[in-house]
Design a protein around this motif. Structure first.
Motif, mmCIF file in Angstrom:
data_model
loop_
_atom_site.group_PDB
_atom_site.id
_atom_site.type_symbol
_atom_site.label_atom_id
_atom_site.label_comp_id
_atom_site.label_asym_id
_atom_site.label_seq_id
_atom_site.Cartn_x
_atom_site.Cartn_y
_atom_site.Cartn_z
ATOM 1 N N MET A 192 0.831 -1.188 -0.088
ATOM 2 C CA MET A 192 0.093 -0.087 -0.086
ATOM 3 C C MET A 192 0.959 1.182 0.095
ATOM 4 N N GLN A 193 0.352 2.445 -0.601
ATOM 5 C CA GLN A 193 1.067 3.530 -0.780
ATOM 6 C C GLN A 193 0.208 4.540 -0.547
ATOM 7 N N LYS A 194 1.060 5.783 0.055
ATOM 8 C CA LYS A 194 0.227 6.983 -0.146
ATOM 9 C C LYS A 194 1.064 8.039 -0.333
ATOM 10 N N ASP A 195 0.395 8.817 -1.266
ATOM 11 C CA ASP A 195 1.153 10.094 -1.964
ATOM 12 C C ASP A 195 1.208 11.184 -0.759
ATOM 13 N N LEU A 196 2.508 11.778 -0.656
ATOM 14 C CA LEU A 196 2.622 12.765 0.347
ATOM 15 C C LEU A 196 2.679 14.148 -0.367
#
Ligand SMILES: CC(C)(COP(=O)(O)OP(=O)(O)OC[C@H]1O[C@@H](n2cnc3c(N)ncnc32)[C@H](O)[C@@H]1OP(=O)(O)O)[C@@H](O)C(=O)NCCC(=O)NCCS
Length: 149
Positions: free
Chosen positions: A143-147
């Protein structure tokens, strides 16, 4: 309620290992926590009224923050502790020039997956058979979150 977020130190290790055993079916061993301290991985501990309630260990690689462990003490779960710690990590990571946060989570770990989805993480892949289970192996969701937005 007095809250304090600070880096994890070797003085926290015994408490962290005890929480780890309570909170995880497959806990990190003390030696893993120890080596994370030795190699100076960034980390945070959340204290509530002087008691350790949650912690996280992560790592920076190029422009990516890899969240390796985030845990809330079972009797403090559901009270926004992990949310507080992860928001602190976003700030820290952005200051260090990171563009996203990446993690692996057991496909069966629904509370954690719900937590990450609420935090705006997206599933970007799967690692088949990544984790051991009692019956064999299970997948990891990546899972990835764009900062940056
Ligand atoms: C996943 C974990 C870190 C969440 O910590 P927490 O401090 O309880 O989380 P928060 O109270 O900040 O919860 C924020 C949101 O996460 C979701 N969430 C948390 N626990 C949940 C649960 N048991 N079931 C469903 N959703 C859950 C909810 O959306 C919640 O928002 P809400 O309270 O408005 O419903 C905690 O359950 C934990 O330590 N689990 C064991 C260790 C672990 O699996 N770590 C992750 C490994 S990748």
């Amino acid at each position: 309620m007095e809250m304090l977020i600070r880096p994890l130190t070797s003085g926290d290790l015994d408490q962290i290992v005890a929480i780890e055993l309570e909170a995880h079916e497959y806990p990190w061993k003390k030696s893993i926590h120890n080596s994370c301290i030795e190699v100076d991985y960034p980390s945070q501990v959340l204290e509530v009224d002087g008691e350790l309630a949650a912690y996280a260990v992560y790592n920076y690689l190029y422009d990516e923050c890899h969240l390796m462990n985030i845990t809330t003490r079972p009797d403090r779960q559901g009270q926004g502790m992990a949310t507080k710690i992860i928001h602190h990590i976003y700030q820290d990571a952005k200051q260090q020039g990171m563009k996203n946060v990446l993690l692996e989570v057991r496909a069966s770990n629904h509370p954690a997956i719900q937590f990450y989805l609420k935090e705006g993480f997206k599933e970007i892949g799967r690692r088949p058979g990544y984790y051991p289970t009692k019956e064999g192996r299970e997948d990891a969701l990546v899972m990835q979150k764009d900062l940056t937005c």
